[in-house]
Design an enzyme around this catalytic site. Structure first.
Site, PDB file in Angstrom:
ATOM      1  N   LYS A  84      22.051  38.090  38.223  1.00  0.00           N
ATOM      2  CA  LYS A  84      23.175  38.766  37.561  1.00  0.00           C
ATOM      3  C   LYS A  84      22.915  38.646  36.065  1.00  0.00           C
ATOM      4  O   LYS A  84      23.081  37.580  35.478  1.00  0.00           O
ATOM      5  CB  LYS A  84      24.505  38.113  37.946  1.00  0.00           C
ATOM      6  CG  LYS A  84      25.701  38.729  37.232  1.00  0.00           C
ATOM      7  CD  LYS A  84      26.992  37.978  37.525  1.00  0.00           C
ATOM      8  CE  LYS A  84      28.061  38.431  36.548  1.00  0.00           C
ATOM      9  NZ  LYS A  84      29.317  37.693  36.731  1.00  0.00           N
ATOM     10  N   GLY A 143      37.411  41.138  34.911  1.00  0.00           N
ATOM     11  CA  GLY A 143      38.654  41.701  34.394  1.00  0.00           C
ATOM     12  C   GLY A 143      39.733  41.935  35.424  1.00  0.00           C
ATOM     13  O   GLY A 143      40.854  42.297  35.076  1.00  0.00           O
ATOM     14  N   GLY A 172      37.601  37.296  32.564  1.00  0.00           N
ATOM     15  CA  GLY A 172      38.677  36.311  32.535  1.00  0.00           C
ATOM     16  C   GLY A 172      39.993  36.826  32.005  1.00  0.00           C
ATOM     17  O   GLY A 172      40.947  36.057  31.879  1.00  0.00           O
ATOM     18  N   ASN A 179      36.119  36.009  39.831  1.00  0.00           N
ATOM     19  CA  ASN A 179      36.156  34.551  39.830  1.00  0.00           C
ATOM     20  C   ASN A 179      37.523  34.037  39.383  1.00  0.00           C
ATOM     21  O   ASN A 179      38.260  33.423  40.145  1.00  0.00           O
ATOM     22  CB  ASN A 179      35.052  34.019  38.917  1.00  0.00           C
ATOM     23  CG  ASN A 179      34.803  32.517  39.036  1.00  0.00           C
ATOM     24  OD1 ASN A 179      33.722  32.037  38.760  1.00  0.00           O
ATOM     25  ND2 ASN A 179      35.772  31.739  39.475  1.00  0.00           N
ATOM     26  N   SER A 180      37.876  34.326  38.124  1.00  0.00           N
ATOM     27  CA  SER A 180      39.085  33.731  37.547  1.00  0.00           C
ATOM     28  C   SER A 180      40.338  34.066  38.345  1.00  0.00           C
ATOM     29  O   SER A 180      41.220  33.210  38.507  1.00  0.00           O
ATOM     30  CB  SER A 180      39.276  34.216  36.102  1.00  0.00           C
ATOM     31  OG  SER A 180      38.131  33.945  35.334  1.00  0.00           O
TER      32      SER A 180
END
Lengths: 264, 70
Positions: free
Chosen positions: A99, A188, A160, A209-210
C-alpha cells in the site's frame, strides 16, 4: 466491473479491508478483525525499540489471524523512503503487495501525486504489486493505472477525518472512467453509511481503520461496516431505480374508492 | 567477508548515536528480535547481504519490525 474482488490475482470473499492501528487494546483489534469477516489487514514497519514491549505480541496476534497482509509505507515523504520501506516490508511480510503512501502535505496527509507516480513506477519495475493510496483525481488515477497499478485506492476524505465522501462526483467519475481497475476507497470514511454509499457506486472494496478502531465498541462497528459493505455491493449489483423530481404513487390509482366519475 | 576492526565506531542506530566495537553488521544484529529488516543510509539491505556489510563512521542504520498500521 469486476465480478470478484480481486487484488493482483488473489480473490477475496470480503470486500472490507481493515487496518490494525488505534484499537484500545490488542484483544479488541483481534476481535474486530475477526468479526468484520475481513480477509486482509494493513500494517506497517517502524524502528525496533527493544525497551518497548508489545511489538512481539502484535505480530503474534496478527499471525494467528492468518489474514492476508497489506503493508503500507505510511509516513514516507520521498520516493527513496517509500521504495526502501516497501523492500523491507517485502522481506518481512513475504508479500509483493504494498500500500504505497507518499505524503505531500502534513495537514491533511494528502498524497503527493508526482512522487506517487515516480515511486509506483520504480516499485512495479521491482516486481511489487502496488496499491497506491491516492486522491480522487481522475488524471492521476488514469496515469497510475496506465503504469500498471491494477488496484487504486482513492481517498474519500483525509485519513482519520471520518468525514465521508467529500466529492461524490469525483468518485463516480473514477468508477465510470476506469471500469476495469480494482478501485478501493481508502481513508476518510466514518460511518457504515459512507461505506455503503461508495459500494453502491460500484467501488470494488473499502479500506478503513479509524472508523472501527475509534468507535466506542470497535467489534460492533466492525460488524456494522461488514453489513454495510455487503449491502452496498448488493445494491450496486441490483441496480438502483432512476431518480425523478416528482412523486409517483406506488399504490395503484385504478379502483380508488370515493371517487366519482364526472357526470356526462 | 568484510574486515573486522578494533577501533570504536560511531554510527546512527535507529536515530540515536551508537558506539560500536565492531564494524560488522552481522555482529550488531543479535540484539534485535526477529522479524526485522535493515536499511543502511536509507537503502534496503537484504538479509543475505548481512555478512558482507562493514559499517563506517557516520553510517545511518535503521532496523525495523512490524507494528500496527492503517
Amino acid at each position: 466491473m469486476n465480478p470478484d474482488f480481486n487484488i493482483y490475482g488473489q480473490t477475496l470473499n470480503s470486500r472490507l479491508i481493515l487496518g490494525s492501528a488505534l484499537y484500545p487494546n490488542p484483544a479488541l483489534m483481534q476481535q474486530a478483525l475477526q468479526q468484520s469477516g475481513c480477509e486482509a489487514v494493513t500494517l506497517s514497519l517502524r524502528r525496533q525499540a527493544p525497551e518497548q514491549q508489545g511489538g512481539e505480541q502484535f505480530w503474534q496476534l496478527i499471525r494467528d489471524l492468518k489474514l492476508k497482509l497489506l503493508p503500507n509505507t505510511a509516513g514516507c515523504h520521498s520516493v527513496q523512503q517509500a521504495v526502501t520501506l516497501a523492500q523491507m516490508s517485502r522481506e518481512i511480510f513475504q508479500t509483493n503487495w504494498i500500500k504505497l503512501e507518499l505524503i505531500g502535505d502534513d495537514y491533511n496527509l494528502q498524497p503527493d501525486p508526482i512522487l506517487l507516480l515516480q515511486a509506483a513506477e520504480q516499485l512495479l519495475a521491482d516486481g511489487f504489486e502496488v496499491l497506491p493510496y491516492c486522491t480522487d483525481d481522475l488524471v492521476l488515477c488514469k496515469r497510475l493505472y496506465e503504469l500498471g497499478c491494477k488496484v487504486l485506492m482513492p481517498w474519500a476524505a483525509p485519513i482519520g477525518s471520518g468525514l465521508g465522501v467529500l466529492n461524490p462526483y469525483a468518485l463516480r467519475t473514477l468508477r465510470e472512467r476506469l471500469p476495469d481497475a480494482t478501485l478501493i476507497v481508502d481513508a476518510g470514511l466514518g460511518l457504515p453509511s459512507h461505506a455503503c454509499q461508495v459500494m453502491e457506486m460500484g467501488f470494488d472494496g473499502v479500506l478503513l481503520n479509524s472508523a472501527v478502531a475509534l468507535a466506542k465498541d470497535p467489534v460492533l462497528m466492525a460488524q456494522a461496516f461488514s453489513h454495510a459493505v455487503a449491502a452496498g455491493r448488493s445494491a450496486f449489483l441490483a441496480g438502483a431505480m432512476p431518480k425523478q423530481d416528482f412523486a409517483s404513487p406506488s399504490t395503484p390509482v385504478l379502483g380508488m374508492p370515493f371517487w366519482l366519475q364526472e357526470a356526462p | 567477508m568484510a574486515e573486522v576492526t578494533d577501533t570504536t565506531l560511531n554510527i546512527w542506530l535507529n536515530g540515536k548515536t551508537e558506539a560500536l566495537t565492531s564494524n560488522q553488521l552481522s555482529e550488531l544484529l543479535p540484539r534485535f528480535k526477529a522479524p526485522f529488516a535493515v536499511a543502511l543510509n536509507g537503502r534496503f539491505i537484504a538479509a543475505a547481504q548481512y555478512p558482507d556489510i562493514a559499517l563506517k563512521a557516520g553510517d545511518q542504520l535503521d532496523i525495523v519490525s512490524p507494528i500496527a498500521g492503517g
